[in-house]
Design a protein around this motif. Structure first.
Motif, PDB file in Angstrom:
ATOM      1  N   VAL A 422      56.328  38.552 162.808  1.00 39.59           N
ATOM      2  CA  VAL A 422      56.238  40.016 162.737  1.00 39.59           C
ATOM      3  C   VAL A 422      54.773  40.466 162.742  1.00 39.59           C
ATOM      4  CG1 VAL A 422      56.912  42.070 161.447  1.00 39.59           C
ATOM      5  CG2 VAL A 422      58.445  40.108 161.531  1.00 39.59           C
ATOM      6  N   LEU A 423      53.881  39.650 162.194  1.00 35.59           N
ATOM      7  CA  LEU A 423      52.448  39.973 162.256  1.00 35.59           C
ATOM      8  C   LEU A 423      51.981  40.031 163.712  1.00 35.59           C
ATOM      9  CD1 LEU A 423      49.576  40.352 161.189  1.00 35.59           C
ATOM     10  CD2 LEU A 423      49.423  37.862 160.920  1.00 35.59           C
ATOM     11  N   ILE A 424      52.362  39.029 164.498  1.00 35.03           N
ATOM     12  CA  ILE A 424      51.998  39.009 165.923  1.00 35.03           C
ATOM     13  C   ILE A 424      52.541  40.258 166.614  1.00 35.03           C
ATOM     14  CG2 ILE A 424      52.370  37.807 168.121  1.00 35.03           C
ATOM     15  CD1 ILE A 424      52.495  35.191 166.457  1.00 35.03           C
ATOM     16  N   GLN A 425      53.768  40.609 166.281  1.00 33.76           N
ATOM     17  CA  GLN A 425      54.393  41.781 166.881  1.00 33.76           C
ATOM     18  C   GLN A 425      53.646  43.060 166.510  1.00 33.76           C
ATOM     19  OE1 GLN A 425      58.594  41.987 166.091  1.00 33.76           O
ATOM     20  NE2 GLN A 425      58.814  43.949 167.158  1.00 33.76           N
ATOM     21  N   ALA A 426      53.217  43.165 165.245  1.00 36.81           N
ATOM     22  CA  ALA A 426      52.490  44.362 164.789  1.00 36.81           C
ATOM     23  C   ALA A 426      51.170  44.525 165.547  1.00 36.81           C
ATOM     24  CB  ALA A 426      52.232  44.285 163.291  1.00 36.81           C
ATOM     25  N   LEU A 441      60.248  38.091 170.462  1.00 39.44           N
ATOM     26  CA  LEU A 441      59.885  37.766 169.079  1.00 39.44           C
ATOM     27  C   LEU A 441      60.991  38.180 168.105  1.00 39.44           C
ATOM     28  CD1 LEU A 441      56.125  38.861 169.111  1.00 39.44           C
ATOM     29  CD2 LEU A 441      57.008  36.523 168.994  1.00 39.44           C
ATOM     30  N   PHE A 442      61.632  39.307 168.384  1.00 43.85           N
ATOM     31  CA  PHE A 442      62.750  39.789 167.564  1.00 43.85           C
ATOM     32  C   PHE A 442      63.900  38.771 167.574  1.00 43.85           C
ATOM     33  CE2 PHE A 442      66.785  42.130 167.258  1.00 43.85           C
ATOM     34  CZ  PHE A 442      66.590  42.868 166.094  1.00 43.85           C
ATOM     35  N   LEU A 443      64.216  38.249 168.760  1.00 49.65           N
ATOM     36  CA  LEU A 443      65.304  37.270 168.893  1.00 49.65           C
ATOM     37  C   LEU A 443      64.947  35.942 168.217  1.00 49.65           C
ATOM     38  CD1 LEU A 443      66.331  37.953 172.612  1.00 49.65           C
ATOM     39  CD2 LEU A 443      67.541  38.659 170.523  1.00 49.65           C
ATOM     40  N   ILE A 444      63.685  35.554 168.300  1.00 49.84           N
ATOM     41  CA  ILE A 444      63.234  34.334 167.620  1.00 49.84           C
ATOM     42  C   ILE A 444      63.386  34.492 166.104  1.00 49.84           C
ATOM     43  CG2 ILE A 444      61.229  32.868 167.106  1.00 49.84           C
ATOM     44  CD1 ILE A 444      60.219  33.462 169.942  1.00 49.84           C
ATOM     45  N   LEU A 445      63.053  35.674 165.613  1.00 50.64           N
ATOM     46  CA  LEU A 445      63.168  35.957 164.180  1.00 50.64           C
ATOM     47  C   LEU A 445      64.613  35.826 163.709  1.00 50.64           C
ATOM     48  CD1 LEU A 445      61.703  36.944 161.593  1.00 50.64           C
ATOM     49  CD2 LEU A 445      62.192  39.283 162.328  1.00 50.64           C
ATOM     50  N   ILE A 446      65.537  36.353 164.497  1.00 48.12           N
ATOM     51  CA  ILE A 446      66.960  36.254 164.146  1.00 48.12           C
ATOM     52  C   ILE A 446      67.412  34.802 164.160  1.00 48.12           C
ATOM     53  CG2 ILE A 446      69.309  36.780 164.922  1.00 48.12           C
ATOM     54  CD1 ILE A 446      68.316  39.476 165.860  1.00 48.12           C
ATOM     55  N   THR A 447      67.012  34.065 165.186  1.00 48.21           N
ATOM     56  CA  THR A 447      67.401  32.656 165.310  1.00 48.21           C
ATOM     57  C   THR A 447      66.873  31.837 164.134  1.00 48.21           C
ATOM     58  OG1 THR A 447      67.333  32.855 167.730  1.00 48.21           O
ATOM     59  CG2 THR A 447      67.324  30.628 166.808  1.00 48.21           C
ATOM     60  N   LEU A 448      65.651  32.109 163.757  1.00 46.54           N
ATOM     61  CA  LEU A 448      65.022  31.378 162.660  1.00 46.54           C
ATOM     62  C   LEU A 448      65.748  31.618 161.332  1.00 46.54           C
ATOM     63  CD1 LEU A 448      62.490  29.543 162.373  1.00 46.54           C
ATOM     64  CD2 LEU A 448      61.212  31.576 161.702  1.00 46.54           C
ATOM     65  N   ASN A 449      66.326  32.804 161.189  1.00 43.49           N
ATOM     66  CA  ASN A 449      67.000  33.167 159.930  1.00 43.49           C
ATOM     67  C   ASN A 449      68.509  33.292 160.111  1.00 43.49           C
ATOM     68  OD1 ASN A 449      64.690  34.054 157.840  1.00 43.49           O
ATOM     69  ND2 ASN A 449      64.076  34.693 159.896  1.00 43.49           N
ATOM     70  N   LYS A 450      69.067  32.524 161.039  1.00 44.47           N
ATOM     71  CA  LYS A 450      70.494  32.666 161.371  1.00 44.47           C
ATOM     72  C   LYS A 450      71.413  32.383 160.174  1.00 44.47           C
ATOM     73  CE  LYS A 450      70.653  27.962 163.279  1.00 44.47           C
ATOM     74  NZ  LYS A 450      70.907  27.152 164.508  1.00 44.47           N
TER      75      LYS A 450
END
Length: 463
Positions: A422-426, A441-450
């Motif tokens: 999320v820092l990279i995204q900001a 990046l949003f999809l990676i975040l979801i996958t990481l916290n599935k």
């Protein structure tokens, strides 16, 4: 699902009813404000309300925190807790009134009388509302709090339309509207929450000493938290002018969406944290809720970053549109602000108010120093970055203390990677639109916290 989670989810549901719809309505009023009020007007009244927020913990000795903590302690009578809190509020309000009168006599032309009246009324109503809300929370009357929140927003919206669009009262109409809603909220809680039955000025046990022993260390915490929340606006005004502060203040409206989600959970969590505290986190209740809450904060932040410029085009009219540049770091900082508040409830449960104050003071110091440097070079965007850093430092220090005191069960590696994404995204959202990369990046975040997604969806369905 165990009893702890059932209670937490029930309270989340009630606070959702009271907060979500009402906050969305308030959010939709932003185009009205930016169309009717000038950047200077909005910036000035924002400074007045920020000043009132600063004065509350100072003049009332942060009694709000003690209202909830002592109200949930069976050792004390709830009526004594409430009455003591209100007595302290009355004394603090009287001191403010004397100060305002003295200021108006010594500096008659420095600030409009309308603004001084708004400062006092906003202070009194805001303080009373906080005490009533926390007292009702200590009595587990979430339904009353939720309903009063809806009433507050409905009255605020209706009065804004009347005073700004119909009567065209301008900035005075804005100030009247934002006090009317709180007044009706207080009256509803007073009668329907039956608070009036517990106010006993003539016969009560004065709990000022134990309550203030608990809350006094939190004065510095509240002031420092205010520094993180609002001092940037004063620095922007001082270095860049009140008009740019008006633009910067509007930039906070998009992060408010994330604050709504965080506030709903925090209201419910602050009850459970005290009631169900377990330093060993035996059943993983604390760790699981920390992980889910952090994930929701990060995923909402990530989603808002993707649509930031589109939201800004809808909300920010004319000169206000440039505010989109300040939103990304304010959003990212709001994530850490929310998680820090989550951790603050755990400190409250342990009655370690001095420790929580230290973390906020350090964060506020970082915020202030960085504000003077960054605002000088990059204006209001620098203020957003400084605020973000202040919240990050506060979160980092609190997390370190929490890990030393509680055996909290959290996957810190996944948590760290999620924050980095999320820092990279900001950063990307600040310098360019880059929507496609942000979606990835949003999809990676979801996958990481599935592992949190399915339980979260199941919990929403059950509510």
């Amino acid at each position: 699902m165990n009893r702890k989670n059932k209670t937490l989810i029930k309270n989340i549901g009630l606070f959702t009813l009271g907060s979500f719809g009402s906050k969305i309505l308030s959010f939709l009023l932003v185009p009205l404000y930016t169309a009717v009020l000038s950047t200077s007007e909005y910036g000035t009244v924002d400074l007045i309300s920020s000043t009132a927020s600063l004065l509350m913990p100072i003049l009332l000795l942060s009694v709000f925190d003690a209202t909830l903590r002592f109200g949930m302690d069976s050792t004390y009578k709830k009526a004594d807790v409430l009455t003591t809190s209100l007595v302290i509020e009355i004394k603090g309000s009287f001191l403010l009134l004397i100060g305002i009168i003295a200021f108006s006599i010594l500096f008659p032309s420095q600030i409009s009388r309308d603004y001084l009246i708004f400062l006092f009324v906003y202070f009194v109503l805001g303080a009373t509302s906080q005490i009533f809300n926390l007292y009702l929370k200590s009595k587990n009357q979430a339904a009353i709090i939720a309903t009063s929140g809806i009433i507050c927003t409905f009255i605020t919206c209706a009065s804004n339309i009347v005073f700004l669009l119909w009567l065209k009262f301008g900035i005075v109409g804005y100030m009247i509207s934002n006090t009317c809603g709180v007044l009706f909220q207080i009256l509803y809680q007073l009668f329907f929450g039956k608070i009036y039955e517990d106010i006993r000025f003539k016969s009560y046990s004065n709990l000022s000493k134990p309550m203030l022993e608990y809350s006094s260390p939190l004065i510095s915490n509240s002031i420092s938290w205010w520094v993180n929340n609002a001092s940037d606006r004063y620095i922007v005004t001082f270095m860049r002018g009140v008009a740019e502060n008006g633009i910067y203040s509007v930039a906070y409206k998009i992060p408010t969406i994330l604050s709504v989600f965080q506030g709903i959970f925090y209201n419910a969590w602050s009850i459970s944290a005290i009631k169900e505290f377990d330093s060993d986190d035996t059943d993983g209740f604390i760790g699981t809720n920390y992980s889910v809450y952090s994930f929701v904060s990060l995923i909402v932040c990530s989603g808002l970053l993707i649509i930031n410029q589109k939201l800004a085009a809808f909300l920010y009219k004319g000169d206000y549109f440039v505010a989109w540049k300040s939103v990304p770091f304010l959003l990212f900082g709001t994530v850490f602000s929310g998680i820090s508040q989550f951790e603050g409830s755990l400190f409250a449960a342990m009655k370690k108010t001095k420790d929580v104050a230290k973390t906020t003071i350090v964060g506020a110091g970082v915020n202030t120093l960085c504000n003077f440097i960054f605002v000088y070079y990059i204006g209001s965007t620098g203020a957003a970055l400084a605020t973000c850093l202040g919240y990050f430092v506060t979160w980092a220090l609190r997390t370190k203390h929490i890990k030393e005191c509680i055996h909290i069960k959290v996957n810190w590696l996944i948590h760290g990677f999620s924050i980095a994404i999320v820092l990279i995204q900001a950063v990307l959202a600040t310098i360019a639109d880059a929507s496609l990369i942000q979606v990835v990046l949003f999809l990676i975040l979801i996958t990481l916290n599935k592992q949190y997604v399915k339980p979260l969806l199941n919990g929403i369905r059950k509510k």
